[in-house]
Enzyme design. Sequence first.
Site, PDB file in Angstrom:
ATOM      1  N   LYS A  76      23.354 118.862 -68.581  1.00  0.00           N
ATOM      2  CA  LYS A  76      23.345 120.012 -69.480  1.00  0.00           C
ATOM      3  C   LYS A  76      21.984 120.048 -70.168  1.00  0.00           C
ATOM      4  O   LYS A  76      21.447 118.998 -70.546  1.00  0.00           O
ATOM      5  CB  LYS A  76      24.481 119.854 -70.501  1.00  0.00           C
ATOM      6  CG  LYS A  76      24.630 121.024 -71.462  1.00  0.00           C
ATOM      7  CD  LYS A  76      25.836 120.831 -72.382  1.00  0.00           C
ATOM      8  CE  LYS A  76      26.053 122.016 -73.314  1.00  0.00           C
ATOM      9  NZ  LYS A  76      27.236 121.860 -74.190  1.00  0.00           N
ATOM     10  N   SER A 151      30.558 125.681 -74.260  1.00  0.00           N
ATOM     11  CA  SER A 151      29.157 125.965 -74.009  1.00  0.00           C
ATOM     12  C   SER A 151      28.607 125.264 -72.769  1.00  0.00           C
ATOM     13  O   SER A 151      27.529 125.633 -72.306  1.00  0.00           O
ATOM     14  CB  SER A 151      28.325 125.531 -75.221  1.00  0.00           C
ATOM     15  OG  SER A 151      28.409 124.137 -75.403  1.00  0.00           O
ATOM     16  N   SER A 175      33.616 122.206 -75.818  1.00  0.00           N
ATOM     17  CA  SER A 175      32.641 122.660 -74.814  1.00  0.00           C
ATOM     18  C   SER A 175      32.578 121.870 -73.516  1.00  0.00           C
ATOM     19  O   SER A 175      31.888 122.290 -72.593  1.00  0.00           O
ATOM     20  CB  SER A 175      31.247 122.707 -75.418  1.00  0.00           C
ATOM     21  OG  SER A 175      31.126 123.860 -76.187  1.00  0.00           O
TER      22      SER A 175
HETATM   23  N1  GLN Z   1      33.114 127.135 -78.920  1.00  0.00           N
HETATM   24  C1  GLN Z   1      32.907 126.250 -80.019  1.00  0.00           C
HETATM   25  C2  GLN Z   1      31.747 126.745 -80.854  1.00  0.00           C
HETATM   26  O1  GLN Z   1      31.194 127.744 -80.511  1.00  0.00           O
HETATM   27  C3  GLN Z   1      32.650 124.852 -79.531  1.00  0.00           C
HETATM   28  C4  GLN Z   1      31.300 124.680 -78.953  1.00  0.00           C
HETATM   29  C5  GLN Z   1      31.039 123.288 -78.514  1.00  0.00           C
HETATM   30  O2  GLN Z   1      31.944 122.486 -78.323  1.00  0.00           O
HETATM   31  N2  GLN Z   1      29.761 122.981 -78.378  1.00  0.00           N
HETATM   32  O3  GLN Z   1      31.398 126.160 -81.846  1.00  0.00           O
END
Ligand code: GLN
Length: 484
Positions: A76, A151, A175
């Site tokens: 990532k 994400s 995410s």
């Molecule tokens: N969707 C959640 C957010 O936008 C979690 C994102 C994540 O785990 N990085 O904060």
Amino acid sequence: MHDYSVAELAQGLREGRFSSVEVTRAHLQRIAALDERFNSFISVDESAALAEAEQADARRAAGEASALTGVPIAHKDIFCTRGLRTSCGSKMLDNFVPPYDATVVSRLREAGAVTLGKTNMDEFAMGSSNETSYYGAVRNPWDTDAVPGGSSGGSAAAVAARLAPAATGTDTGGSIRQPAACCGITGIKPTYGRVSRLGMVAFASSLDQGGPMARSAEDCALLLNAMAGHDPLDSTSSTRDTQDYTAQLERDLSGLRIGLPTQYFGEGLSAATAACVQDALRELQARGATLVDVSLPHSELTVPTYYIIAPAEASTNLSRYDGVRYGHRCEDPQDLLDLYTRTREEGFGDEVKRRILVGTYALSAGYYDAYYKKAQQVRRLIRQDFLDCFEQVDIIAGPTTPGPAFALGAKSDDPVSMYLEDVYTLAVNLAGLPAMSVPAGLVEGMPVGLQLIGQHFDEARLLNVAHQFQQATDWHLRAPGGID
Ligand code: GLN
């Protein structure tokens, strides 16, 4: 060759059936041929990948190989990679080439894994759809009009489309698990502190945790063996001994008690997703597990609590992007204030700005007690709910998401509906627990996930349950159509 799992690639390399250069080249060719459709990679450095593959082959020839030596993987784009751009999905870091590797990256490199490239992601890991990336949305390999989740959507899409056998991801509120569910792959978010955060671009430091994403629990275990462990350079990393995450995979499930939180099966969960989860639970029951109803009474407070704490921590973490030392800098600043404001105005996207505003507000004098302090108190109650459940059960199970992946654009103008995508995953981060998502069925042709939540530092048990489930089912072996 692209259909091989990490375990199969490791075995083939060990037996000399193919070389790392051949495997790496095959994956690079697939990325070049297919990724235009998915946009799952931000950066690919073919010559560096092939050079690493050559080194891996040489290491094997010298008798110095370990399980992952020569296996290509993707990272990532939140993990710093020495000499290779690390953008975090943001214009702010579009020109950032780190001088060092994140600990996760260096550990996987030491194990001999080859870096194929860096995967696309929501900007600064803020999102559930991968639509906030500066590099454009990622498309779901199962349906290119649908989001891959976020994400870590680039990692999930790349693994699902067989462009990489495995990838790293990070999970602040879901995410790793949510995109894994949306793309029909397997992912584990370890216990907070199990995997080093050094060199992982910070979003919300008390919640962020890196972990592996692959097609099976066995493959996740192989990667986690290399990733986990104390890092003296990360003061929040745990000094507790790691487990051998592959050692318990074959343990049978008799006597396992699985808790089903009533709050995870109520309103908001699509009926078809619930049916897949129920089928999966029956499968685990058939393998010897008992199902026990449990309650997480503070569940309805998790979304508001997370959306105070995560933005608050993000607002302080992101204050470092000021145009002075690295990253984007505006042209011809008039003075220092102009440098700060225009750099940040130009460098950050809308969702990131929204979080910075919310977080700054929640931390400001006069509001701190009402919001941030209160949220931390509620966080404690949420964590206690889980600890109470674990008095009665070994693991907790439920859906990963309320439904399958949604259409691109469907939620991008409605932040609250986007935030609800993580209603079943956020509490795990607030409590610091390990959890994973395992493919559990298809709803109108789109994958959905079973979420398994474990006790602190009990990753081996979670991987065991997931592996046993994958011995009995083939959802994790299903591939999206049209990618051969
Ligand atoms: N969707 C959640 C957010 O936008 C979690 C994102 C994540 O785990 N990085 O904060």
